[in-house]
Design a protein around this motif. Sequence first.
Motif, mmCIF file in Angstrom:
data_model
loop_
_atom_site.group_PDB
_atom_site.id
_atom_site.type_symbol
_atom_site.label_atom_id
_atom_site.label_comp_id
_atom_site.label_asym_id
_atom_site.label_seq_id
_atom_site.Cartn_x
_atom_site.Cartn_y
_atom_site.Cartn_z
ATOM 1 N N GLN A 25 0.828 -1.213 0.000
ATOM 2 C CA GLN A 25 0.000 0.000 0.000
ATOM 3 C C GLN A 25 0.862 1.263 0.000
ATOM 4 O O GLN A 25 0.510 2.266 -0.608
ATOM 5 C CB GLN A 25 -0.937 0.004 1.213
ATOM 6 C CG GLN A 25 -1.903 1.178 1.196
ATOM 7 C CD GLN A 25 -2.812 1.224 2.409
ATOM 8 O OE1 GLN A 25 -2.381 0.937 3.526
ATOM 9 N NE2 GLN A 25 -4.061 1.578 2.186
ATOM 10 N N LYS A 26 2.009 1.191 0.674
ATOM 11 C CA LYS A 26 2.892 2.364 0.725
ATOM 12 C C LYS A 26 3.343 2.764 -0.677
ATOM 13 O O LYS A 26 3.436 3.940 -0.999
ATOM 14 C CB LYS A 26 4.114 2.073 1.604
ATOM 15 C CG LYS A 26 3.748 1.839 3.059
ATOM 16 C CD LYS A 26 4.781 2.466 4.001
ATOM 17 C CE LYS A 26 4.273 2.472 5.422
ATOM 18 N NZ LYS A 26 4.516 1.202 6.128
ATOM 19 N N GLU A 27 3.632 1.756 -1.535
ATOM 20 C CA GLU A 27 4.083 2.064 -2.898
ATOM 21 C C GLU A 27 2.908 2.343 -3.838
ATOM 22 O O GLU A 27 3.029 3.095 -4.782
ATOM 23 C CB GLU A 27 4.869 0.880 -3.494
ATOM 24 C CG GLU A 27 6.074 0.447 -2.703
ATOM 25 C CD GLU A 27 6.450 -1.021 -3.030
ATOM 26 O OE1 GLU A 27 6.281 -1.435 -4.194
ATOM 27 O OE2 GLU A 27 6.877 -1.731 -2.102
ATOM 28 N N HIS A 28 1.795 1.668 -3.612
ATOM 29 C CA HIS A 28 0.656 1.767 -4.547
ATOM 30 C C HIS A 28 -0.651 1.976 -3.789
ATOM 31 O O HIS A 28 -1.530 1.103 -3.802
ATOM 32 C CB HIS A 28 0.532 0.483 -5.383
ATOM 33 C CG HIS A 28 1.758 0.133 -6.159
ATOM 34 N ND1 HIS A 28 2.064 0.714 -7.358
ATOM 35 C CD2 HIS A 28 2.767 -0.722 -5.895
ATOM 36 C CE1 HIS A 28 3.207 0.222 -7.817
ATOM 37 N NE2 HIS A 28 3.662 -0.648 -6.942
ATOM 38 N N PRO A 29 -0.797 3.142 -3.155
ATOM 39 C CA PRO A 29 -2.014 3.367 -2.356
ATOM 40 C C PRO A 29 -3.296 3.347 -3.185
ATOM 41 O O PRO A 29 -4.372 3.086 -2.666
ATOM 42 C CB PRO A 29 -1.776 4.757 -1.740
ATOM 43 C CG PRO A 29 -0.694 5.379 -2.563
ATOM 44 C CD PRO A 29 0.118 4.288 -3.142
ATOM 45 N N ASP A 30 -3.163 3.608 -4.493
ATOM 46 C CA ASP A 30 -4.354 3.604 -5.347
ATOM 47 C C ASP A 30 -4.804 2.177 -5.674
ATOM 48 O O ASP A 30 -5.966 1.940 -6.004
ATOM 49 C CB ASP A 30 -4.057 4.358 -6.655
ATOM 50 C CG ASP A 30 -2.758 3.878 -7.302
ATOM 51 O OD1 ASP A 30 -1.815 3.504 -6.542
ATOM 52 O OD2 ASP A 30 -2.677 3.832 -8.538
#
Length: 426
Positions: free
Chosen positions: A233-238
């Motif tokens: 999630q930190k890298e790809h919150p979307d």
Amino acid sequence: EQSPTGCPVSKRAAAFDPFEDEYQQDPPDYLRWARDQEPVFYSPRLGYWVVSRYEDIKAIFRDNITFSPSIALEKITPTGPEANAVLDSYKYGMSRTLVNEDEPAHMPRRRLLMDPFTPEELAHHEPMVRQLVREYVDRFIDDGKADLVEQILWEVPLTVALHFLGVPEEDMDTLRKYSIAHTVNTWGRPKVEEQVEVAHAVGNFWQFAGKVLDKMRLDPDASGWMQYGLRKQKEHPDIVTDSYLHSMMMAGIVAAHETTANASANAIKLLLENPQVWQEICADPSLIPNAVEECLRHNGSVAAWRRIATKDAEVGAVKIPAGSKLLIVTSSANHDERHFSDADMVDIRRDNASDHLTFGYGAHQCMGKNLARMEMQIFLEEFTRRLPHMKLSPQRFSYLPNTSFRGPENLLVEWDTAQNPERKDR
Ligand code: HEM
């Protein structure tokens, strides 16, 4: 009565009721007439189109754009205002996970979260699963009888599921109660009085999932698939959204344990009902992996799944209007003579056993299938080695009434402890 396309509904289609004991006891047998005479029919009681043949179901799975999985976790029986108010009071917000997510959101999320399911990663869990199974068998091996569901088949997969997800071990009985409530809420037909009780359990389950997730955020480097998701999630919150994580935290516990517990109970029941097959795998454990596939085909733990048509479509030459809901009875597909010869026979050497649709098929095919297979294999390895003389006790099997999650509520077995191989070896 008429279908939404104006066709008359046959007597048998009108009588179709997946909450009845006949369906629970043996879904493919209950739908034998449909596979033969009316492979796609409209069920007025359910408000769903029911699909029963292998090729039709596979074609639906293959096209997840026309046949969206968005309703996979929707309540099959809408609840009344009282139960809905209870759910609201818990701020219940189960939404998209993976299994009910549409493209284009689904595939990037699935890819991002796949690594913990690779065979190399799963191999790390194997010693723990085996150890656990051995300890549970130790507890009852000298008793001469057991209820395998109560005494091992429910708790071991739950423990493994929590371990895999990264959830600290919790009160097992409470989680079992929550999971059953989730199943009834999603795939059952609870009476109005029961709905409120179920809604409280589901609401509590939702809040529990949120709290576990909050705790995990404090230690995101810990091992577990959910912590892996938090790091992604930190890298790809979307892609890995908060709503996804909260919904998956709850749905994941059910997806990972109830399915596997039921599959294991169904498999052992089926094999003990066919003692010559049981004896064969006791004598030659190398038969176990294909026997597991055959059990998943013949007597799998997910009996039916759901899709919704996003546009006008055709299934097996039957016109299905946009917006139609489909109950795709995978357990019926698994007994389709057009794909599996002598489909009702238990044949542990069947070369296409793994073509079964119990794990679904295509873009959404079960991500946990190899973890489930590993657990089932270990159960069979340990039981055939330590309790080869085990027999089914006389009993009538009962099932939780619902369309999809299927396994006996109890599985009573007995054996002569004097014949335990471990005693003879001593
Ligand atoms: C999806 C069955 C065990 C995680 C599914 C689907 C089915 C299924 C029918 C939907 C497939 C589709 O729409 O094509 C089963 C059965 C199991 C089992 C019968 C045990 C015998 C597990 C375990 C885990 C798991 C142990 C996790 C550790 C998932 C996930 C999905 C899924 C994450 C969603 C995949 C996606 O939509 O991309 N499973 N399952 N399952 N299962 Fe399982």
